[in-house]
Scaffold this active site. Structure first.
Site, short mmCIF file in Angstrom:
data_model
loop_
_atom_site.label_atom_id
_atom_site.label_comp_id
_atom_site.label_asym_id
_atom_site.label_seq_id
_atom_site.Cartn_x
_atom_site.Cartn_y
_atom_site.Cartn_z
N TYR A 1 -1.90 -0.20 11.00
CA TYR A 1 -2.00 -0.92 9.72
C TYR A 1 -0.78 -0.64 8.85
CZ TYR A 1 -3.29 -1.54 4.79
OH TYR A 1 -3.28 -1.88 3.45
N LYS B 1 2.23 -3.19 7.48
CA LYS B 1 2.52 -3.40 6.06
C LYS B 1 3.95 -2.97 5.73
CE LYS B 1 0.09 -4.54 3.09
NZ LYS B 1 -0.30 -5.89 2.53
N GLU C 1 0.29 3.59 1.95
CA GLU C 1 0.28 4.12 3.32
C GLU C 1 1.62 3.94 4.04
OE1 GLU C 1 -3.17 3.45 5.64
OE2 GLU C 1 -4.49 3.47 3.90
N THR D 1 0.82 -1.22 0.00
CA THR D 1 0.00 0.00 0.00
C THR D 1 0.85 1.27 0.00
OG1 THR D 1 -1.49 1.28 1.42
CG2 THR D 1 -0.12 -0.32 2.52
P1 NAD Z 1 -9.65 -7.33 2.32
O1 NAD Z 1 -9.68 -6.99 3.78
O2 NAD Z 1 -10.86 -7.09 1.50
O3 NAD Z 1 -9.30 -8.88 2.15
C1 NAD Z 1 -8.31 -9.52 2.89
C2 NAD Z 1 -8.47 -11.03 2.69
O4 NAD Z 1 -7.41 -11.67 3.45
C3 NAD Z 1 -9.79 -11.59 3.22
O5 NAD Z 1 -10.32 -12.52 2.31
C4 NAD Z 1 -9.40 -12.28 4.52
O6 NAD Z 1 -10.24 -13.37 4.85
C5 NAD Z 1 -7.99 -12.73 4.20
N1 NAD Z 1 -7.15 -12.91 5.42
C6 NAD Z 1 -7.04 -12.06 6.47
N2 NAD Z 1 -6.20 -12.57 7.39
C7 NAD Z 1 -5.76 -13.76 6.89
C8 NAD Z 1 -4.85 -14.74 7.35
N3 NAD Z 1 -4.24 -14.62 8.53
N4 NAD Z 1 -4.62 -15.82 6.58
C9 NAD Z 1 -5.25 -15.96 5.37
N5 NAD Z 1 -6.12 -15.08 4.90
C10 NAD Z 1 -6.38 -13.98 5.63
O7 NAD Z 1 -8.39 -6.57 1.73
P2 NAD Z 1 -8.18 -5.91 0.29
O8 NAD Z 1 -8.71 -4.53 0.34
O9 NAD Z 1 -8.61 -6.85 -0.74
O10 NAD Z 1 -6.58 -5.79 0.28
C11 NAD Z 1 -5.79 -6.85 -0.24
C12 NAD Z 1 -4.33 -6.45 -0.14
O11 NAD Z 1 -4.10 -5.26 -0.87
C13 NAD Z 1 -3.85 -6.15 1.28
O12 NAD Z 1 -2.57 -6.68 1.44
C14 NAD Z 1 -3.85 -4.64 1.35
O13 NAD Z 1 -2.87 -4.19 2.28
C15 NAD Z 1 -3.48 -4.28 -0.06
N6 NAD Z 1 -3.97 -2.97 -0.53
C16 NAD Z 1 -5.29 -2.65 -0.44
C17 NAD Z 1 -5.74 -1.42 -0.91
C18 NAD Z 1 -7.20 -1.03 -0.84
O14 NAD Z 1 -7.51 0.12 -1.15
N7 NAD Z 1 -8.09 -1.90 -0.46
C19 NAD Z 1 -4.83 -0.53 -1.47
C20 NAD Z 1 -3.47 -0.89 -1.53
C21 NAD Z 1 -3.07 -2.11 -1.06
O1 TDX Z 2 -16.53 6.46 7.39
C1 TDX Z 2 -15.50 6.95 6.91
N1 TDX Z 2 -15.39 8.32 6.80
C2 TDX Z 2 -14.27 8.92 6.31
O2 TDX Z 2 -14.21 10.16 6.23
C3 TDX Z 2 -14.40 6.14 6.46
C4 TDX Z 2 -14.47 4.64 6.57
C5 TDX Z 2 -13.29 6.77 5.96
N2 TDX Z 2 -13.21 8.12 5.89
C6 TDX Z 2 -12.00 8.74 5.33
C7 TDX Z 2 -10.69 8.25 5.87
C8 TDX Z 2 -9.77 8.33 4.69
O3 TDX Z 2 -9.24 9.65 4.57
O4 TDX Z 2 -12.00 8.38 3.95
C9 TDX Z 2 -10.68 8.08 3.49
C10 TDX Z 2 -10.65 6.64 3.01
O5 TDX Z 2 -10.79 5.81 4.16
P1 TDX Z 2 -10.76 4.20 4.04
O6 TDX Z 2 -11.75 3.78 3.03
O7 TDX Z 2 -10.84 3.66 5.43
O8 TDX Z 2 -9.32 3.97 3.39
P2 TDX Z 2 -7.84 4.40 3.86
O9 TDX Z 2 -7.78 4.62 5.31
O10 TDX Z 2 -7.41 5.55 2.97
O11 TDX Z 2 -7.04 3.06 3.48
C11 TDX Z 2 -7.33 2.35 2.25
O12 TDX Z 2 -6.40 2.62 1.25
C12 TDX Z 2 -5.12 2.05 1.37
C13 TDX Z 2 -7.44 0.85 2.50
O13 TDX Z 2 -8.36 0.59 3.54
C14 TDX Z 2 -6.11 0.25 2.79
O14 TDX Z 2 -6.22 -1.17 2.90
C15 TDX Z 2 -5.19 0.57 1.68
O15 TDX Z 2 -3.91 0.08 1.96
#
Ligand code: NAD
Ligand code: TDX
Length: 363
Positions: free
Chosen positions: A169, A173, A146, A144
């Site tokens: 978090y 990471k 972050e 990420t």
């Molecule tokens: P998510 O929370 O939707 O999914 C995570 C998955 O991992 C789930 O299916 C959960 O059951 C599984 N999991 C959790 N703990 C586990 C464990 N101990 N063993 C096996 N499985 C496990 O997450 P996401 O948003 O799909 O993110 C996926 C990856 O991408 C993460 O590594 C996250 O850091 C990274 N990422 C996410 C975003 C975003 O905006 N969502 C952005 C950049 C990077």
């Molecule tokens: O209810 C809300 N109100 C609000 O203002 C929530 C849930 C979030 N926010 C704000 C916080 C952040 O500035 O919105 C922005 C986005 O928040 P999230 O959706 O929680 O994402 P963020 O904290 O930016 O992190 C996400 O992007 C990077 C993912 O959750 C991470 O897994 C990824 O690595």
């Protein structure tokens, strides 16, 4: 993709996808399993609250796909999977991914994100040493933006920006990224890392800003905006992230980091307003109808002000470009949630409601 199999830097045979039942992992599997029928995909997922096998129904019978329920930090299980399936490629998504939850329970983030990653690296190191053609091995870590910390109003993160994680978090990471790189420098394990901006799209659990806004607007509930809504995020449609991962997996240089972003920066208030206006349009509600639900609440502790990534290495070296504008991606996302109310209902059960009650009390 126009490139041929033989031009690939890495030719995968059996891929272990971790966290494939989560948001990005399931989008990736739905895309890749159909696209690469001769490659085997093994999905290891613990099925936490964020993982859902409903996401994968359309591929569950595919001959090149298999699901295993388990924890990435379970060393004997992970080692057995490498041995029994001849795994030569790992695409590691599994993580605890929600910043707000990490503020409440940081240790579970260390256990999955950091200890889980090192457990996988250890198993990979052993399997790599034993592999018939170790050059065909690759460990791809999905990370990420972050990890780089928080930007002011100007500038971008690049592959050279020093790490400065500020939430539990992000710290977990960042630690996992450091371990992945340490295995490259210390043991020579062929790794690649990508750090991506905020994703949105189908199958995202409604705790993250975009699906939470859609759900609350549908239920006419308040939409919480932390602080004044001035924090900036850089938004990417999940399908575009999947095509970037595909490129990096097959063509990325070993040992490298790639940043993934489409460059759509918005303040949270701008984003939520645009999303609500599009939703009203899709639902045939009067223009501006849902804006009244926006509710400013107490800020997230340590809330990073701005993320913005410079993805020129990925664009120039690997020729990737996003296919969706922000408006197109938001429309696709809204349409998906409107036509998958059964999915929304299934994931927002009693424990989801209890979690949100607690959140609102805390704020
Ligand atoms: P998510 O929370 O939707 O999914 C995570 C998955 O991992 C789930 O299916 C959960 O059951 C599984 N999991 C959790 N703990 C586990 C464990 N101990 N063993 C096996 N499985 C496990 O997450 P996401 O948003 O799909 O993110 C996926 C990856 O991408 C993460 O590594 C996250 O850091 C990274 N990422 C996410 C975003 C975003 O905006 N969502 C952005 C950049 C990077
Ligand atoms: O209810 C809300 N109100 C609000 O203002 C929530 C849930 C979030 N926010 C704000 C916080 C952040 O500035 O919105 C922005 C986005 O928040 P999230 O959706 O929680 O994402 P963020 O904290 O930016 O992190 C996400 O992007 C990077 C993912 O959750 C991470 O897994 C990824 O690595």
């Amino acid at each position: 993709m126009s490139s041929t199999w033989s031009e690939m830097v890495h030719q995968p045979e059996v891929i272990l996808v971790t966290g494939g039942a989560g948001f990005i992992g399931s989008n990736f599997l739905l895309y890749m399993v159909a696209r690469y029928p001769t490659v085997q995909f093994i999905n290891l997922d613990r099925l936490t609250y964020a993982g859902n096998l409903m996401n994968l129904r359309s591929i569950e019978e595919a001959p090149n796909y298999r699901f295993v329920r388990g924890d990435v930090a379970d060393a004997p299980l992970v080692e057995r999977l490498f041995r029994e399936h001849g795994i030569s490629t790992v695409v590691h998504f599994a993580a605890e991914s929600h910043v707000d939850r990490s503020i409440m329970t940081p240790l579970s983030f260390v256990l999955t994100n950091t200890v889980g990653t090192v457990t996988l690296l250890e198993a990979a190191r052993k399997a790599w040493g034993d592999h018939a053609d170790p050059r065909r091995f690759r460990f791809y870590h999905i990370s990420t933006d972050e990890v780089f910390g928080s930007l002011g109003p100007e500038g971008y993160f690049t592959e050279f920006t020093p790490y400065n994680p500020r939430s539990p978090y992000a710290a977990s990471k960042a630690a996992s990224d450091h371990f992945v790189r340490a295995y490259y420098y210390t043991y020579g394990l062929p790794i690649v890392i990508s750090n991506c901006s905020n994703n949105y799209g189908p199958y995202q659990f409604p705790e993250k800003l975009i699906p939470l806004t859609i759900l609350n607007a549908l239920e006419n509930r308040p939409i919480p905006i932390y602080g004044k809504g001035e924090n900036v995020r850089d938004w990417l449609y999940v399908h575009d992230h999947c095509t970037a991962i595909e490129r990096i997996l097959l063509f990325g240089r070993t040992g490298q980091t790639y940043l993934v972003s489409a460059g759509y920066e918005r303040t949270n208030l701008e984003l939520v307003t645009q999303l609500l206006d599009l939703l009203d349009e899709e639902l045939g509600r009067p223009a501006g109808y849902s804006r009244r639900l926006i509710t400013f609440v107490k800020d997230r502790p340590g809330h990073d002000f701005r993320y913005a990534l410079d993805a020129s290495r990925l664009r120039q070296e690997l020729g990737w470009q996003p296919a969706y504008t922000l408006e197109e991606g938001l429309r696709e996302t809204i349409r998906w949630y409107l036509s998958h109310r059964d999915w929304l209902e299934a994931v927002t059960d009693a424990s989801y409601r209890a979690y949100y009650e607690k959140q609102y009390v805390l704020r």
